[in-house]
Design an enzyme around this catalytic site. Sequence first.
Site, PDB file in Angstrom:
ATOM      1  N   THR A 140       0.876  -1.182   0.000  1.00 20.09           N
ATOM      2  CA  THR A 140       0.000   0.000   0.000  1.00 20.09           C
ATOM      3  C   THR A 140       0.908   1.224   0.000  1.00 20.09           C
ATOM      4  O   THR A 140       1.567   1.502   1.007  1.00 20.09           O
ATOM      5  CB  THR A 140      -0.904   0.000   1.248  1.00 20.09           C
ATOM      6  OG1 THR A 140      -1.581  -1.252   1.324  1.00 20.09           O
ATOM      7  CG2 THR A 140      -1.911   1.126   1.192  1.00 20.09           C
ATOM      8  N   LYS A 183       0.134   4.643   8.585  1.00 21.15           N
ATOM      9  CA  LYS A 183       0.589   5.067   7.253  1.00 21.15           C
ATOM     10  C   LYS A 183      -0.589   5.145   6.273  1.00 21.15           C
ATOM     11  O   LYS A 183      -0.722   6.098   5.509  1.00 21.15           O
ATOM     12  CB  LYS A 183       1.636   4.065   6.731  1.00 21.15           C
ATOM     13  CG  LYS A 183       2.061   4.278   5.301  1.00 21.15           C
ATOM     14  CD  LYS A 183       2.241   3.018   4.452  1.00 21.15           C
ATOM     15  CE  LYS A 183       1.378   1.872   4.725  1.00 21.15           C
ATOM     16  NZ  LYS A 183       1.459   0.728   3.832  1.00 21.15           N
ATOM     17  N   LYS A 214      -7.614   1.273  -2.764  1.00 22.59           N
ATOM     18  CA  LYS A 214      -7.093   0.789  -1.478  1.00 22.59           C
ATOM     19  C   LYS A 214      -7.069   1.902  -0.422  1.00 22.59           C
ATOM     20  O   LYS A 214      -7.378   1.661   0.748  1.00 22.59           O
ATOM     21  CB  LYS A 214      -5.682   0.222  -1.706  1.00 22.59           C
ATOM     22  CG  LYS A 214      -4.947  -0.241  -0.478  1.00 22.59           C
ATOM     23  CD  LYS A 214      -5.562  -1.471   0.149  1.00 22.59           C
ATOM     24  CE  LYS A 214      -4.729  -1.959   1.340  1.00 22.59           C
ATOM     25  NZ  LYS A 214      -5.438  -2.957   2.130  1.00 22.59           N
TER      26      LYS A 214
HETATM   27  P1  NAD Z   1       5.979  -6.458   7.042  1.00 21.01           P
HETATM   28  O1  NAD Z   1       6.711  -5.351   7.706  1.00 21.01           O
HETATM   29  O2  NAD Z   1       5.633  -7.663   7.824  1.00 21.01           O
HETATM   30  O3  NAD Z   1       6.800  -6.946   5.732  1.00 21.01           O
HETATM   31  C1  NAD Z   1       7.635  -6.126   4.976  1.00 21.01           C
HETATM   32  C2  NAD Z   1       8.961  -6.881   4.756  1.00 21.01           C
HETATM   33  O4  NAD Z   1       9.795  -6.090   3.901  1.00 21.01           O
HETATM   34  C3  NAD Z   1       9.765  -7.105   6.055  1.00 21.01           C
HETATM   35  O5  NAD Z   1      10.055  -8.483   6.197  1.00 21.01           O
HETATM   36  C4  NAD Z   1      11.029  -6.270   5.857  1.00 21.01           C
HETATM   37  O6  NAD Z   1      12.180  -6.845   6.454  1.00 21.01           O
HETATM   38  C5  NAD Z   1      11.139  -6.257   4.328  1.00 21.01           C
HETATM   39  N1  NAD Z   1      11.972  -5.166   3.820  1.00 21.01           N
HETATM   40  C6  NAD Z   1      12.046  -3.887   4.253  1.00 21.01           C
HETATM   41  N2  NAD Z   1      12.930  -3.188   3.511  1.00 21.01           N
HETATM   42  C7  NAD Z   1      13.424  -4.052   2.579  1.00 21.01           C
HETATM   43  C8  NAD Z   1      14.370  -3.913   1.513  1.00 21.01           C
HETATM   44  N3  NAD Z   1      14.981  -2.765   1.280  1.00 21.01           N
HETATM   45  N4  NAD Z   1      14.641  -5.013   0.773  1.00 21.01           N
HETATM   46  C9  NAD Z   1      14.028  -6.221   1.023  1.00 21.01           C
HETATM   47  N5  NAD Z   1      13.122  -6.388   2.016  1.00 21.01           N
HETATM   48  C10 NAD Z   1      12.822  -5.326   2.780  1.00 21.01           C
HETATM   49  O7  NAD Z   1       4.657  -5.808   6.408  1.00 21.01           O
HETATM   50  P2  NAD Z   1       3.326  -6.585   5.928  1.00 21.01           P
HETATM   51  O8  NAD Z   1       2.351  -6.635   7.043  1.00 21.01           O
HETATM   52  O9  NAD Z   1       3.708  -7.818   5.196  1.00 21.01           O
HETATM   53  O10 NAD Z   1       2.748  -5.488   4.910  1.00 21.01           O
HETATM   54  C11 NAD Z   1       3.360  -5.249   3.644  1.00 21.01           C
HETATM   55  C12 NAD Z   1       2.503  -4.274   2.857  1.00 21.01           C
HETATM   56  O11 NAD Z   1       1.194  -4.797   2.681  1.00 21.01           O
HETATM   57  C13 NAD Z   1       2.321  -2.906   3.528  1.00 21.01           C
HETATM   58  O12 NAD Z   1       2.331  -1.914   2.552  1.00 21.01           O
HETATM   59  C14 NAD Z   1       0.946  -3.026   4.175  1.00 21.01           C
HETATM   60  O13 NAD Z   1       0.332  -1.766   4.341  1.00 21.01           O
HETATM   61  C15 NAD Z   1       0.211  -3.912   3.190  1.00 21.01           C
HETATM   62  N6  NAD Z   1      -0.871  -4.739   3.750  1.00 21.01           N
HETATM   63  C16 NAD Z   1      -0.691  -5.419   4.923  1.00 21.01           C
HETATM   64  C17 NAD Z   1      -1.733  -6.195   5.426  1.00 21.01           C
HETATM   65  C18 NAD Z   1      -1.598  -6.967   6.734  1.00 21.01           C
HETATM   66  O14 NAD Z   1      -2.618  -7.424   7.257  1.00 21.01           O
HETATM   67  N7  NAD Z   1      -0.412  -7.144   7.286  1.00 21.01           N
HETATM   68  C19 NAD Z   1      -2.932  -6.302   4.714  1.00 21.01           C
HETATM   69  C20 NAD Z   1      -3.067  -5.618   3.495  1.00 21.01           C
HETATM   70  C21 NAD Z   1      -2.032  -4.827   3.017  1.00 21.01           C
END
Ligand code: NAD
Length: 310
Positions: free
Chosen positions: A96, A246, A171
């Site tokens: 997102t 965010k 979204k």
């Molecule tokens: P998260 O923080 O669990 O996962 C993100 C991952 O990216 C982490 O493992 C982090 O180490 C990795 N990362 C960060 N910088 C990096 C880089 N430079 N190179 C490689 N990896 C890197 O977050 P999430 O909950 O999986 O959410 C991810 C996205 O999805 C967000 O934008 C969130 O808003 C969206 N989202 C989340 C949910 C939910 O329920 N968790 C639902 C819908 C949408």
Amino acid sequence: MSEVAWIGLGHMGVPMAAHLVGAGHTVRGVDIDGTARRTAREAGVEPAGSVAEAVRGADVVFTMLQSGPVVEEVLTGPAGAFAHLAPGAVVVDCSTIGIDMARSLYRRAEEHGVGFVDAPVSGGVQGAEQASLTLMLGGDAVDVARVEPLLKSIGSYIVHVGASGDGQAMKVVNNAMMGISMAASCEAAVLAQRLGLDPQVFYDVVLRSSGDSWTFRNWFPLPGVVPTSPSSHGYEPGFMVDLVHKDLRLATETAEEFDVRMDVVRTAMRLFAEASESGAGKRDLTALALELGAVVRTPGERFGPLDRIA
Ligand code: NAD
């Protein structure tokens, strides 16, 4: 079968990537976090040491990262994915990140002859695990058609909303509503607790009444009522407070640009900001209830009159 690269193997990324592995695709994954890399490897994702290594030879690259600046960092620049992808490859960003960032990345992908589809998702970690996510796509029809077979392994409702950025537009609006209803569920749960209402009875009644919502139903913020809610698992995410904050910031910024009042969203955003400032940023968003005064009890313990004066 496709050669797939996956960047960002967090709470959502791993279960989503695992479905592609299960469907027979080769998936090379990269994450800066060692624990995330180990979990991904156990799910069948082949580890890569860098973004360049992960995307070399890939037909499709998925990104599932916290925010727009992180997606920008991994896609652009000399070490980024665009520079190492063959022309004709497609990047699918499921994070997102907001409308303007998605459109900017679409234009920069175009300069490299690479397709870019914004494909934010809804349904939470449970939806990711069950491959029942909703995916909202923005981009060119030709790119959407190329990646749709892969997306069918990840989600159950996939809709091409429109041109680049339109998936993020959808979204932003959806998550504005989600953030409000989550904040309302947390406030209501705390009030119910103070009134001495049994949380299970409160939940069962609201489920059949006008206060019901998706967030209340799935992410009830008091422990021990909904077994799959993060509140029943020590408030481990799930969906972090910092991420919903965010999303609400993206909504208010977008609303400002389009001259739309969003007073309720602003209030919810302030509540999540305060929760983050007090140290709950990395907890699940249901932990807002704790910040608002919910008391965690041992299973089976009833709320009592003491709560009224607590
Ligand atoms: P998260 O923080 O669990 O996962 C993100 C991952 O990216 C982490 O493992 C982090 O180490 C990795 N990362 C960060 N910088 C990096 C880089 N430079 N190179 C490689 N990896 C890197 O977050 P999430 O909950 O999986 O959410 C991810 C996205 O999805 C967000 O934008 C969130 O808003 C969206 N989202 C989340 C949910 C939910 O329920 N968790 C639902 C819908 C949408």
